[in-house]
Design an enzyme around this catalytic site. Sequence first.
Site, PDB file in Angstrom:
ATOM      1  N   SER A 427      26.156  30.450  -7.021  1.00 25.91           N
ATOM      2  CA  SER A 427      26.918  29.289  -6.565  1.00 25.91           C
ATOM      3  C   SER A 427      28.019  29.701  -5.601  1.00 25.91           C
ATOM      4  CB  SER A 427      27.545  28.560  -7.759  1.00 25.91           C
ATOM      5  OG  SER A 427      28.456  29.420  -8.426  1.00 25.91           O
ATOM      6  N   HIS A 448      20.265  26.729  -5.559  1.00 26.88           N
ATOM      7  CA  HIS A 448      21.419  26.508  -6.431  1.00 26.88           C
ATOM      8  C   HIS A 448      21.227  25.249  -7.270  1.00 26.88           C
ATOM      9  CE1 HIS A 448      25.914  25.405  -6.957  1.00 26.88           C
ATOM     10  NE2 HIS A 448      25.479  26.102  -7.986  1.00 26.88           N
ATOM     11  N   GLU A 460      20.739  22.799  -4.136  1.00 32.56           N
ATOM     12  CA  GLU A 460      21.127  23.212  -2.794  1.00 32.56           C
ATOM     13  C   GLU A 460      20.189  24.331  -2.352  1.00 32.56           C
ATOM     14  OE1 GLU A 460      25.887  22.325  -2.445  1.00 32.56           O
ATOM     15  OE2 GLU A 460      25.285  24.052  -3.662  1.00 32.56           O
ATOM     16  N   ASN A 498      30.532  22.938  -3.872  1.00 29.08           N
ATOM     17  CA  ASN A 498      31.724  23.677  -4.278  1.00 29.08           C
ATOM     18  C   ASN A 498      32.740  23.804  -3.139  1.00 29.08           C
ATOM     19  OD1 ASN A 498      30.780  23.951  -6.848  1.00 29.08           O
ATOM     20  ND2 ASN A 498      30.107  26.059  -6.637  1.00 29.08           N
TER      21      ASN A 498
END
Length: 593
Positions: A427, A448, A460, A498
Amino acid sequence: MDTPLHTIAVVGLGTMGTGIAEVLARAGREVIGIDISDAAARRAVTALEASTARAVERERMTEEERRNTLARFRTFSDLQAAADADLVIEVVSESYEAKQQVFRALDAVVRPGTILATGTNALSVTRLAADSEHPERVLGLHFFNPAPAMKLVEVVSSVLTAPAAVEAVTVLARELGKEPVAVGDRPGFVADGLLFGYLNQAAAMYEAKYASREDIDAAMKLGCGLPMGPLALLDLIGIDTARTVLDAMYAESRDRLHAPAPILKQLSEAGLTGRKSGRGFYTYAAPGTGDVVPDALTPQPSAEASGGREVSAVGVAGSGTMASGIAEVFAKAGYDVVLAARGLEKAETAKFRIAKSLSRSVDKGRMTAEAREETLARITPAGSLDAFAEVDLAVEAVAEDLEIKQQLFATLDKICKAGAVLATTTSSLPVVACARATSRPQDVIGMHFFNPAPAMKLVEVVRTVLTSDDVHATVREVTTKIRKHPVDCGDRAGFIVNALLFPYLNNAIKMVQEHYATLDDIDTAMRLGGGYPMGPFELLDVVGLDVSLAIEKVLHREFRDPGLAPAPLLEHLVAAGCLGRKTGRGFREYARR
């Protein structure tokens, strides 16, 4: 100021003013609607008639209650009509000049004890109050759009505001069925102060062509549970409005994260202000509607869907929650899965965890007992990566440590057959660093998943500069087959979710650190005003403060932006061992299990 606020004037009958007037009239207040535009006044009356008619149809009010509500709302074109008001709420255009003109005129009209509230979400309440004859009666009353539906009201005090005025409007907000949050006077207050920084970063991410508008919006909806993606939300708010708010925030903070992304200026000056103009980041069927229509930037169906490699067997490396969740997802989708851990016992424990998860699905009626057994039969536990010799796709889900992952990829390189796709679920670490640990970096890609993998729909897909086209196509195709939504992004820290989520969380910590607002008020503001499923401090304690700090450090190291430096309060809590729910204490304390 200790009399009830019974008669309330609303100055400015646009969308927000009309919504506030409706809330007040429905709650039994006498409402004086004031707008220099007769057309705006007529639209406000029509809107109230329509909304109350719908309420009667849905049996949420009686016909008599509707008649009484409509009778309580009167419209005028002159501020003189506010003479008898106990409270005046101005909701005119977001401009000091326009608002100061209203406040100066009101000083000559209303009684000395009348409270004057501004609906601004970006301008200084203190500056507006200072120009008033009675600055002690001026405060901010920030409703959220649509006012009838949104529960949050920010009550904004300046250093000049009388406590009695604050108390009176706070009581009013509660009587309206709203949740008042007390905040100080700074641009954006709590909710918009956190929200607009996030929106600005999303606009900058799109402007940099890092990801498509559709993928950015899908990532934040599916990865964070938000009701709307950031670019669609900017279109709803108004790109010109967002630019004004960010300009005000930057003027105070000088934080580059608040400096409006150039694309906001470009769109605003071109008149592409979002839904209200019919075009912003997206194109709409007509001005004022939310119906998105295809345009030149709308993705076309890709030929990629049939350009991938054949995948029938999948290897998952790891034995933790994420590894077992990913193995469950692939097995449920019909893939044969080898689940490898450091030792057969750990692998079997991971399979047992999957069995319990599937049993819960059976208990809830989401799958049959037969399907559960078929899914479990597809999972083969293994005590070594040697079992990956024949897999078509190897997915690593081990500790978030680059050295460990590089060692694992070097081993996969030796074991996996030619043509196997090698994927990392990192991540925050560079995917290309994992790829370079192999002799076939073109076969390595990021996949991800989000936790819990069986429930979260987002994946992702992280392509490095070395990843081949057919590997990218393979992973997108497989992601769709396991009923997840793939979004494409490049190999840089934080990817999409993120990179947008953690600066927002960091800014929330800074608010508490600076004693601007409490944990509870910030969490309430973001749940009720921003539509977040959890407040930032609830989420930080769930994610883990140590994990959050590690991601913040990676983002700061990658982008070198001072605004991304982890808040000292976060570092202090981690140093003290307060890591969130898992240790029983983070930003809040939790009962030990």
